[in-house]
Design a protein around this motif. Structure first.
Motif, PDB file in Angstrom:
ATOM      1  N   GLY A 198     -19.534  -1.264 -28.526  1.00 42.00           N
ATOM      2  CA  GLY A 198     -20.478  -0.184 -28.257  1.00 42.00           C
ATOM      3  C   GLY A 198     -20.197   1.116 -28.984  1.00 42.00           C
ATOM      4  N   LYS A 199     -21.054   2.043 -28.715  1.00 36.59           N
ATOM      5  CA  LYS A 199     -20.997   3.353 -29.362  1.00 36.59           C
ATOM      6  C   LYS A 199     -19.930   4.216 -28.690  1.00 36.59           C
ATOM      7  N   GLY A 200     -19.373   5.151 -29.438  1.00 37.35           N
ATOM      8  CA  GLY A 200     -18.305   6.000 -28.909  1.00 37.35           C
ATOM      9  C   GLY A 200     -18.798   7.029 -27.918  1.00 37.35           C
ATOM     10  N   ASN A 201     -17.891   7.802 -27.397  1.00 41.74           N
ATOM     11  CA  ASN A 201     -18.208   8.848 -26.430  1.00 41.74           C
ATOM     12  C   ASN A 201     -18.712  10.103 -27.134  1.00 41.74           C
ATOM     13  N   THR A 239     -21.482  11.398 -31.346  1.00 41.23           N
ATOM     14  CA  THR A 239     -20.466  10.537 -30.746  1.00 41.23           C
ATOM     15  C   THR A 239     -19.391  10.205 -31.761  1.00 41.23           C
ATOM     16  N   GLY A 240     -18.255   9.812 -31.269  1.00 38.09           N
ATOM     17  CA  GLY A 240     -17.154   9.410 -32.134  1.00 38.09           C
ATOM     18  C   GLY A 240     -16.209   8.483 -31.394  1.00 38.09           C
ATOM     19  N   LYS A 241     -15.644   7.538 -32.122  1.00 36.58           N
ATOM     20  CA  LYS A 241     -14.666   6.635 -31.511  1.00 36.58           C
ATOM     21  C   LYS A 241     -13.262   7.153 -31.778  1.00 36.58           C
TER      22      LYS A 241
END
Length: 184
Positions: A135-138, A124-126
């Motif tokens: 929250g956490k990125g996609n 994942t990455g923002k």
């Protein structure tokens, strides 16, 4: 008319394939123990969770996948780490390109390449310039965990000099340090 590409997978990879059907950008069809595809990028169709934790590297050497099982030559990792699906695909294309240049059509008749790693964990990455929190990125891509001594690729139906040259080109595409191995 589009050409189809044949990829061979190991038992461990086939178990992963049975758990989660693979999907490419267009189409995948199973034929026995290999898969025929139209596009080259492989990733799981479904996973149990959309986001996983990073986990730590495995320091030691796992006994599974440390010896050649299919081909006469192979590429072995020398340290634990992660490989992205793009790096695996780039190394595979480098192998095939070298064999096609060096052998001029003989590789299509006699040569085989086995991919022994499969990128099955999402990363994942923002986006840039986004504030912390929320929250956490996609999911942005896929990685494969590689342990020390694991065989990454195997080759057969080619000469030793061509296999060494192709392994050297493929090693430049991979992030981790690798070693050329030969069946004895």
């Amino acid at each position: 008319m589009e050409k189809h590409l044949v990829m061979y997978f190991t038992r461990k990879s086939i178990m992963l394939l049975r758990k989660s059907l693979l999907v490419t950008e267009f189409q995948v069809s199973k034929c026995g123990s290999h898969i025929v595809l139209r596009r080259d990028v492989l990733y799981p169709k479904r996973t149990k969770f959309s986001k996983y934790s990073k986990c730590r590297y495995i320091r030691g050497c796992e006994p599974d996948g440390t010896q050649l099982g299919f081909g006469r030559y192979g590429i072995k990792s020398l340290r634990a780490g992660r490989l992205s699906y793009r790096a695996i695909e780039a190394a595979r294309r480098a192998l095939i390109g070298q064999f096609n240049r060096a052998m001029s059509g003989q590789f299509r008749r006699n040569g085989k390449i086995w991919v022994r790693v499969f990128a099955d964990l999402p990363i994942t990455g923002k986006p840039t310039e986004v504030r912390m929190g929320r929250g956490k990125g996609n999911p942005t891509g896929w990685i494969a965990r590689v342990s020390t001594g694991q065989i990454l690729f195997e080759m057969d139906g080619v000469s030793l000099s061509n296999a060494r040259q192709a392994a050297r080109l493929a090693a430049h595409k991979l992030r981790s340090s690798t070693k050329f191995v030969q069946w004895s």
